[in-house]
Design an enzyme around this catalytic site. Structure first.
Site, short mmCIF file in Angstrom:
data_model
loop_
_atom_site.label_atom_id
_atom_site.label_comp_id
_atom_site.label_asym_id
_atom_site.label_seq_id
_atom_site.Cartn_x
_atom_site.Cartn_y
_atom_site.Cartn_z
N MET A 127 -60.67 -20.99 -58.70
CA MET A 127 -61.75 -20.95 -59.68
C MET A 127 -62.09 -22.37 -60.12
SD MET A 127 -62.72 -21.07 -63.13
CE MET A 127 -61.27 -20.85 -64.16
N SER A 128 -63.39 -22.65 -60.29
CA SER A 128 -63.91 -23.92 -60.80
C SER A 128 -63.47 -25.07 -59.88
CB SER A 128 -63.45 -24.12 -62.25
OG SER A 128 -64.14 -25.17 -62.87
N SER A 129 -62.73 -26.04 -60.38
CA SER A 129 -62.28 -27.11 -59.46
C SER A 129 -61.39 -26.53 -58.37
CB SER A 129 -61.55 -28.21 -60.23
OG SER A 129 -60.26 -27.82 -60.63
N GLY A 131 -61.90 -23.55 -57.14
CA GLY A 131 -62.86 -22.94 -56.22
C GLY A 131 -63.46 -23.97 -55.29
N ALA A 132 -63.80 -25.14 -55.85
CA ALA A 132 -64.34 -26.21 -55.02
C ALA A 132 -63.30 -26.71 -54.02
CB ALA A 132 -64.83 -27.36 -55.90
#
Length: 301
Positions: A127-129, A131-132
């Protein structure tokens, strides 16, 4: 071999895993009912989170007990990033063969060897960083993963520095569709079969604009040769799921835009199939991304 971390979530510390060029921490969870040649899910937390807090919020260890899934939690150190974000935009941490991606690859090798995991059933989500960084891992080591799930993340190669990262998070600029495809193809020498992709994003996310979700889908549509509109749309727990199927009618990409949800991981903590618990960036919206992602990967059947 691991030692107890003393957490309430039963995560244990993975002490040694290759050369660790990205200087990351690692926790694992192996349920008592884990079968020989069982699956592994790699889970990447978001900014300001820890492995333990993300596990508690998402409910992955609960599902692991239910379905016999091994879990690996790479964890960022504040010495690498003051917000505990994975460095998905930083030179040296976005390419195959070095930095944080190689550390995570080494962790996976160690856990697969230690616990006799089926190497054809290794999956990754974040998720978020996280996820990236999931996008980074799927592009740089596609041969390792059968599937990936990117929650509130960004496409691979969308930023090369912190300033670009902040702009891309707001939904501005970014590579063209042709460039998005080439970024993945050029990240390794792999030629397929490619990991399946599940994309989740809040429709009201003001931290990472949900245009990034659509960019992730487009990045992988050409890879999977499923360009154009979705094969079908269906309603799941009150939300729209778009699905792209390949020529063999296999589901290879799905996308959920959770209308009204901000930045975070969608959870459903209540009920017989509830998982996790509500917290900052762990958002109770009545759908468990954890359960549906695992189902998409064939881990709950």
């Amino acid at each position: 071999m691991p030692t107890s971390s003393g957490s309430d979530n039963q995560l244990t510390h993975l002490e040694k895993f290759g050369t660790d060029p990205g200087s990351l921490h690692a926790d694992i969870y192996i349920p008592e009912n884990f079968p020989k040649n069982g699956p592994l899910v790699v889970v990447l937390h978001g900014s300001t989170q820890s492995a333990e807090s993300y596990n508690r919020g998402s409910g992955w260890s609960e599902l692991a007990d239910e379905c016999g899934i091994a879990l690996l939690y790479p964890e960022q150190r504040k010495t690498n990033n003051p917000l505990s974000s994975f460095n998905w935009f930083k030179s040296g941490d976005t390419d195959r063969g070095g930095g944080e991606p190689l550390s995570i690859r080494h962790m996976i090798e160690q856990v697969v060897d230690d616990y006799t995991i089926d190497p054809s059933r290794v999956f990754i989500t974040g998720m978020s960083s996280g996820g990236a960084m999931t996008s980074v891992m799927l592009a740089t080591y596609p041969e390792v993963f059968a599937g990936g799930a990117i929650i509130a993340g960004l496409p691979y190669g969308s930023a090369d520095n912190l300033m670009e990262a902040m702009v891309r998070m707001k939904g501005y600029g970014g590579p063209s569709d042709n460039k998005l495809d080439a970024l993945v193809r050029d990240a390794s020498t792999f030629a397929g079969p490619w990991p399946t992709i599940s994309v989740w994003h809040g429709g009201s996310d003001s931290t990472v604009d949900n245009s990034n979700a659509d960019s992730i889908v487009r990045q992988w549509q050409q890879i999977h040769e499923v360009e154009g509109p979705p094969t079908r749309e269906e309603e799941v727990d009150g939300f729209t799921r778009q699905v792209w199927c390949n020529s063999d009618e296999r589901e290879v990409i799905d996308e959920y835009i959770i209308e009204g949800m901000g930045h975070g991981t969608p959870i459903m903590a209540e009920g017989d199939e509830g998982l996790g618990e509500e917290d900052k960036y762990m958002l109770e919206v009545g759908i468990s991304s954890t359960r549906h992602i695992a189902h998409f990967w064939g881990l709950t059947q």
